[in-house]
Scaffold this motif. Structure first.
Motif, PDB file in Angstrom:
ATOM      1  N   ILE A   1      -9.518   0.820  -5.397  1.00 46.00           N
ATOM      2  CA  ILE A   1      -8.081   0.600  -5.750  1.00 46.00           C
ATOM      3  C   ILE A   1      -7.670   1.659  -6.744  1.00 46.00           C
ATOM      4  O   ILE A   1      -8.287   1.507  -7.702  1.00 46.00           O
ATOM      5  CB  ILE A   1      -7.623  -0.733  -5.901  1.00 46.00           C
ATOM      6  CG1 ILE A   1      -7.929  -1.535  -4.421  1.00 46.00           C
ATOM      7  CG2 ILE A   1      -6.174  -0.832  -6.423  1.00 46.00           C
ATOM      8  CD1 ILE A   1      -7.399  -2.974  -4.621  1.00 46.00           C
ATOM      9  N   LYS A   2      -6.557   2.214  -6.722  1.00 46.80           N
ATOM     10  CA  LYS A   2      -6.024   2.968  -7.926  1.00 46.80           C
ATOM     11  C   LYS A   2      -4.659   2.591  -8.067  1.00 46.80           C
ATOM     12  O   LYS A   2      -3.828   2.377  -7.135  1.00 46.80           O
ATOM     13  CB  LYS A   2      -6.329   4.468  -7.591  1.00 46.80           C
ATOM     14  CG  LYS A   2      -7.728   4.977  -7.548  1.00 46.80           C
ATOM     15  CD  LYS A   2      -7.859   6.744  -7.666  1.00 46.80           C
ATOM     16  CE  LYS A   2      -9.303   6.882  -7.909  1.00 46.80           C
ATOM     17  NZ  LYS A   2      -9.358   8.487  -7.951  1.00 46.80           N
ATOM     18  N   ASN A   3      -4.179   2.991  -9.280  1.00 43.10           N
ATOM     19  CA  ASN A   3      -2.654   3.035  -9.701  1.00 43.10           C
ATOM     20  C   ASN A   3      -2.048   1.656  -9.181  1.00 43.10           C
ATOM     21  O   ASN A   3      -0.933   1.707  -8.623  1.00 43.10           O
ATOM     22  CB  ASN A   3      -1.934   4.243  -8.997  1.00 43.10           C
ATOM     23  CG  ASN A   3      -2.531   5.539  -9.436  1.00 43.10           C
ATOM     24  OD1 ASN A   3      -3.010   5.853 -10.556  1.00 43.10           O
ATOM     25  ND2 ASN A   3      -2.591   6.279  -8.306  1.00 43.10           N
ATOM     26  N   TRP A   4      -2.810   0.575  -9.508  1.00 40.12           N
ATOM     27  CA  TRP A   4      -2.483  -0.723  -9.092  1.00 40.12           C
ATOM     28  C   TRP A   4      -1.179  -1.042 -10.269  1.00 40.12           C
ATOM     29  O   TRP A   4      -1.266  -1.332 -11.433  1.00 40.12           O
ATOM     30  CB  TRP A   4      -3.357  -1.727  -9.067  1.00 40.12           C
ATOM     31  CG  TRP A   4      -2.934  -3.094  -8.492  1.00 40.12           C
ATOM     32  CD1 TRP A   4      -1.472  -3.612  -8.296  1.00 40.12           C
ATOM     33  CD2 TRP A   4      -3.804  -4.040  -8.075  1.00 40.12           C
ATOM     34  NE1 TRP A   4      -1.680  -4.806  -7.994  1.00 40.12           N
ATOM     35  CE2 TRP A   4      -2.961  -5.171  -7.446  1.00 40.12           C
ATOM     36  CE3 TRP A   4      -5.270  -4.147  -7.632  1.00 40.12           C
ATOM     37  CZ2 TRP A   4      -3.465  -6.288  -6.915  1.00 40.12           C
ATOM     38  CZ3 TRP A   4      -5.819  -5.378  -7.382  1.00 40.12           C
ATOM     39  CH2 TRP A   4      -4.979  -6.493  -6.560  1.00 40.12           C
ATOM     40  N   ASN A   5       0.268  -1.288  -9.650  1.00 41.74           N
ATOM     41  CA  ASN A   5       1.155  -1.400 -10.561  1.00 41.74           C
ATOM     42  C   ASN A   5       2.116  -2.346 -10.061  1.00 41.74           C
ATOM     43  O   ASN A   5       2.704  -2.128  -9.158  1.00 41.74           O
ATOM     44  CB  ASN A   5       2.066   0.096 -10.735  1.00 41.74           C
ATOM     45  CG  ASN A   5       3.197  -0.017 -11.661  1.00 41.74           C
ATOM     46  OD1 ASN A   5       3.160  -1.093 -12.457  1.00 41.74           O
ATOM     47  ND2 ASN A   5       4.198   0.829 -11.657  1.00 41.74           N
ATOM     48  N   GLY A   6       1.793  -3.625 -10.736  1.00 40.12           N
ATOM     49  CA  GLY A   6       2.964  -4.745 -10.164  1.00 40.12           C
ATOM     50  C   GLY A   6       2.273  -4.942  -8.815  1.00 40.12           C
ATOM     51  O   GLY A   6       1.296  -5.622  -8.675  1.00 40.12           O
ATOM     52  N   ASP A   7       3.134  -5.088  -7.741  1.00 41.56           N
ATOM     53  CA  ASP A   7       2.997  -5.435  -6.280  1.00 41.56           C
ATOM     54  C   ASP A   7       2.561  -4.275  -5.556  1.00 41.56           C
ATOM     55  O   ASP A   7       2.629  -4.490  -4.360  1.00 41.56           O
ATOM     56  CB  ASP A   7       4.000  -6.163  -5.848  1.00 41.56           C
ATOM     57  CG  ASP A   7       4.397  -7.376  -6.709  1.00 41.56           C
ATOM     58  OD1 ASP A   7       3.516  -8.123  -7.202  1.00 41.56           O
ATOM     59  OD2 ASP A   7       5.619  -7.964  -6.562  1.00 41.56           O
ATOM     60  N   SER A   8       2.114  -3.224  -6.254  1.00 42.79           N
ATOM     61  CA  SER A   8       1.896  -2.121  -5.191  1.00 42.79           C
ATOM     62  C   SER A   8       0.696  -1.214  -5.873  1.00 42.79           C
ATOM     63  O   SER A   8       0.368  -1.137  -7.098  1.00 42.79           O
ATOM     64  CB  SER A   8       3.169  -0.844  -4.926  1.00 42.79           C
ATOM     65  OG  SER A   8       3.476  -0.304  -6.511  1.00 42.79           O
ATOM     66  N   LEU A   9       0.065  -0.528  -4.820  1.00 43.33           N
ATOM     67  CA  LEU A   9      -1.301   0.240  -5.393  1.00 43.33           C
ATOM     68  C   LEU A   9      -1.284   1.436  -4.089  1.00 43.33           C
ATOM     69  O   LEU A   9      -0.861   1.570  -3.333  1.00 43.33           O
ATOM     70  CB  LEU A   9      -2.547  -0.934  -5.221  1.00 43.33           C
ATOM     71  CG  LEU A   9      -2.756  -1.613  -4.033  1.00 43.33           C
ATOM     72  CD1 LEU A   9      -3.308  -0.830  -2.803  1.00 43.33           C
ATOM     73  CD2 LEU A   9      -3.482  -2.908  -4.204  1.00 43.33           C
TER      74      LEU A   9
ATOM     75  N   VAL B   1       0.760  -0.990  -0.151  1.00 36.19           N
ATOM     76  CA  VAL B   1       0.080  -0.018   0.001  1.00 36.19           C
ATOM     77  C   VAL B   1       0.835   1.070   0.015  1.00 36.19           C
ATOM     78  O   VAL B   1       1.533   1.562   1.056  1.00 36.19           O
ATOM     79  CB  VAL B   1      -0.859   0.113   1.303  1.00 36.19           C
ATOM     80  CG1 VAL B   1      -1.993   1.232   1.401  1.00 36.19           C
ATOM     81  CG2 VAL B   1      -1.829  -1.245   1.198  1.00 36.19           C
ATOM     82  N   ARG B   2       1.036   1.895  -1.254  1.00 39.96           N
ATOM     83  CA  ARG B   2       1.778   3.232  -1.247  1.00 39.96           C
ATOM     84  C   ARG B   2       1.242   4.224  -0.684  1.00 39.96           C
ATOM     85  O   ARG B   2       1.649   4.743   0.344  1.00 39.96           O
ATOM     86  CB  ARG B   2       1.889   3.258  -2.700  1.00 39.96           C
ATOM     87  CG  ARG B   2       2.840   2.672  -3.351  1.00 39.96           C
ATOM     88  CD  ARG B   2       3.404   3.461  -4.885  1.00 39.96           C
ATOM     89  NE  ARG B   2       2.111   3.438  -5.599  1.00 39.96           N
ATOM     90  CZ  ARG B   2       1.822   2.759  -6.500  1.00 39.96           C
ATOM     91  NH1 ARG B   2       2.293   1.666  -6.943  1.00 39.96           N
ATOM     92  NH2 ARG B   2       0.699   3.108  -7.210  1.00 39.96           N
ATOM     93  N   HIS B   3      -0.100   4.741  -0.983  1.00 42.18           N
ATOM     94  CA  HIS B   3      -0.817   5.833  -0.427  1.00 42.18           C
ATOM     95  C   HIS B   3      -2.140   5.766   0.025  1.00 42.18           C
ATOM     96  O   HIS B   3      -2.965   4.641  -0.744  1.00 42.18           O
ATOM     97  CB  HIS B   3      -0.661   6.747  -1.329  1.00 42.18           C
ATOM     98  CG  HIS B   3       0.694   7.220  -1.787  1.00 42.18           C
ATOM     99  ND1 HIS B   3       1.606   7.938  -0.951  1.00 42.18           N
ATOM    100  CD2 HIS B   3       1.176   7.030  -3.159  1.00 42.18           C
ATOM    101  CE1 HIS B   3       2.613   8.035  -1.789  1.00 42.18           C
ATOM    102  NE2 HIS B   3       2.743   7.713  -2.949  1.00 42.18           N
ATOM    103  N   ILE B   4      -2.856   6.179   1.126  1.00 45.71           N
ATOM    104  CA  ILE B   4      -4.146   6.119   1.192  1.00 45.71           C
ATOM    105  C   ILE B   4      -4.859   7.607   0.824  1.00 45.71           C
ATOM    106  O   ILE B   4      -4.136   8.630   1.594  1.00 45.71           O
ATOM    107  CB  ILE B   4      -4.627   5.590   2.505  1.00 45.71           C
ATOM    108  CG1 ILE B   4      -4.059   4.377   2.766  1.00 45.71           C
ATOM    109  CG2 ILE B   4      -6.012   5.855   2.848  1.00 45.71           C
ATOM    110  CD1 ILE B   4      -4.086   3.864   4.401  1.00 45.71           C
TER     111      ILE B   4
END
Length: 491
Positions: free
Chosen positions: A112-120, A55-58
């Motif tokens: 969910i936004k900006n799901w890129n590979g193993d991060s979102l 989880v990068r950002h909320i």
């Protein structure tokens, strides 16, 4: 409806049951609900292949007044966490329910936004409710709507007219200020303030309430489990002052510990004392006491307003009177357990159970409240006041969702702010059982110390602002039947 009951008739019809059967009925329903839940939890899960996401950002949007920290307090994960993909989906749904349960928003959307590979990234969009609400009030101060409408012939003297002011989310921390000024045969002045947290770790909160009431009519006794009412247009029959403060501790999402300290003073007219010398005991016209209560709550329900899955446990112990005054000297214990199970598709099962125990049994009439008040009733017995020093209640419900619609509201509407307004209808069948132990006032009240059983069919309409309208057609063990109306709201 025949309300003239006597113990001999009830014995002949087999209506009088020993207390142990009420306990047995409650225990069976508790076991039934728990067993179903346990079976669901025992389903095997394939853990051979696990995939984690970071989880990068909320990102929070739509909160004009509400602080981001207030919303993040209800989210079960945080920025920088790594979760299994399946757990991520469940955590998002659980977090959405937690945010919805704050009562601050008409709608909560989590994506969910900006799901890129193993991060979102996780986006939380909220649509805030209207927080400043002055409400012209018509309050019913009878035991319930059905008693007022039929037994008291919808007499307007049982209605309080005035105004209530709700200032919710006062500082953006889900704190609420409520004030009331109500007039009529009963008059009320009240103030209430709740602060969910006041510390940096957001775990300790505070609540204060004070109210003054006076009434020209009063229920001073019971005969055949019907309240006897005395009223006088020229004099107030009862006056009371209540002050209480709570400190609560919420270490996690599901557990709350609350410590309450309060003071209560009440007085009644000389006429009430003459009619019932035991209203406050010993022919006293006044009563005052200091009290303290400790409450533990474990809450795993999905939605508090109308739960469909999860479970709820509460337990409290209270002491009324600490030697400062001699008017009251009581211990009170209350426990409750509810289980909510999704059976599949649109079918749901629930079991709700409550138990109150207090001693000593030599208690004033004013404090010996049993079943027939608020939500503590056995279906089909709404017209009866079944009071006593201790009681047990169990409810079993099977419901089906008939329809669910969400109506878009205009985006410029200041109350709904474009939220989709839910309307959900459930069909329900139910059976209730209860028992009231009364050692003092049972001589003229045959439903005291008697096994109570009722059930029927119902339609529940769940609306915006956490309001549920319940229309129930019930039949009790006496053979009495009828249509009953109940309103539940968290607002």
């Amino acid at each position: 409806m025949n309300t003239m009951l006597d113990c001999e008739t009830l014995k002949q019809t087999g209506f009088l049951f020993p207390a142990r059967r009420a306990w047995l009925f409650t225990a069976l329903l508790l076991f039934f609900g728990s067993a179903i839940k346990a079976q669901q939890n025992n389903n095997p899960v394939d853990s051979s292949a696990k995939h984690y996401v970071y989880v990068r950002h909320i990102i929070i949007d739509g909160n004009k007044r509400t602080r981001e920290s207030t919303i993040l307090r209800e989210v079960t994960f945080k920025e920088g966490d790594s979760l299994e993909t399946d757990r991520m989906m469940k955590a998002m749904e659980l977090s959405r329910n937690h945010v919805q349960n704050t009562g601050l928003f008409n709608e909560v959307i989590m994506n969910i936004k900006n799901w890129n590979g193993d991060s979102l990234d996780v986006a939380i969009t909220v649509k805030e409710r209207w927080y400043t609400i002055p409400v012209p009030a018509l309050d019913l101060y009878d035991r319930n709507f059905n008693v007022w409408w039929f037994d008291h012939d919808h007499d307007l003297r049982w209605i309080q007219a005035g105004i209530r002011l709700y200032q919710n989310n006062l500082t953006g921390r889900n704190d609420g200020l409520k004030m009331a000024a109500l007039f009529g045969f009963k008059q009320t002045l009240a103030i209430d303030y709740t602060l969910p947290y006041f510390d940096a770790v957001q775990k300790h909160g505070f609540h204060f309430t004070a109210s003054y009431n006076r009434s020209r009519n009063i229920a001073y006794d019971r005969v055949n489990n019907k309240e006897l009412i005395h009223e006088d247009v020229n004099y107030y029959q009862r006056k009371s002052l209540d002050i209480a403060a709570d400190i609560f501790y919420r270490p996690g999402f599901h557990y709350t510990y609350t410590l309450t300290a309060g003071y209560r003073y009440s007085s009644v007219s000389d006429t009430v004392v003459a009619l019932n010398p035991n209203y406050f005991l010993d022919s006293s016209s006044s009563q005052q006491y200091v009290y303290a209560r400790f409450l533990f709550v474990r809450d795993y329900r999905d939605l508090v307003a109308y739960p469909l899955t999860g479970n709820y446990v509460e337990a409290s112990v209270a002491r009324l009177g600490f030697g400062l005054f001699d008017d009251v000297n009581l211990w009170e214990f209350v426990g409750g357990f509810s289980q909510y199970v999704h059976l599949g598709k649109k079918w749901y099962l629930s079991s709700q159970n409550r138990l109150k125990f207090s001693f000593p049994t030599d208690q004033p009439y004013s404090l010996a409240r049993g079943l027939g008040y608020g939500n503590n009733y056995v279906s089909g017995y709404e017209y009866y006041a079944i009071d006593g020093q201790s009681w047990a209640l169990t409810k079993l419900n099977l419901k089906n969702q008939i329809f669910k619609i969400e109506i878009p509201s205009p985006p410029n509407n200041p109350f709904t702010k474009g939220a989709r307004l839910p309307f959900v209808l459930y069909g329900r069948v139910y059976v209730d059982a209860g028992y009231v132990w009364d050692k003092l006032y049972a001589a003229n009240n045959p439903l005291d110390n008697t096994f109570l059983l009722g059930g029927g069919v119902a339609a529940d309409l769940v609306l915006i602002y956490d309001t549920t309208l319940r229309f129930e057609y019930s039949i009790n063990r006496l053979g009495e039947q009828g249509l009953f109306f109940h309103v539940n709201t968290l607002f």
